[in-house]
Design a protein around this motif. Structure first.
Motif: not given
Length: 75
Positions: A28-55
């Protein structure tokens, strides 16, 4: 997770990912690392941030739920 009115930048999400990377499953970490290399919508960035927060502090059950949500985002 509660609603957050802040918009998180690509850099915010990248920094949060780097701080939680060691706690994520390797594949999952490797896939997410590659996924973050491309641009994402603001909504997606916010969702990703909160899923990672205090993981690292989440229960195993909560981590599995977050993992599923992260995978769905990256489809």
């Amino acid at each position: 997770m509660g609603v957050c009115n802040l918009n998180h930048s690509q850099q915010d999400v990248r920094l949060k990912f780097e701080s939680q990377k060691a706690f994520l499953p390797t594949q999952l970490s490797q896939t997410l690392d590659r996924y973050l290399e491309k641009g994402n919508s603001q909504e997606t960035l916010n969702e990703l941030f909160h899923l990672l927060k205090k993981y690292d502090l989440s229960t195993q059950e909560e981590q599995e739920s977050r993992n599923d949500k992260l995978k769905r985002i990256m489809l």
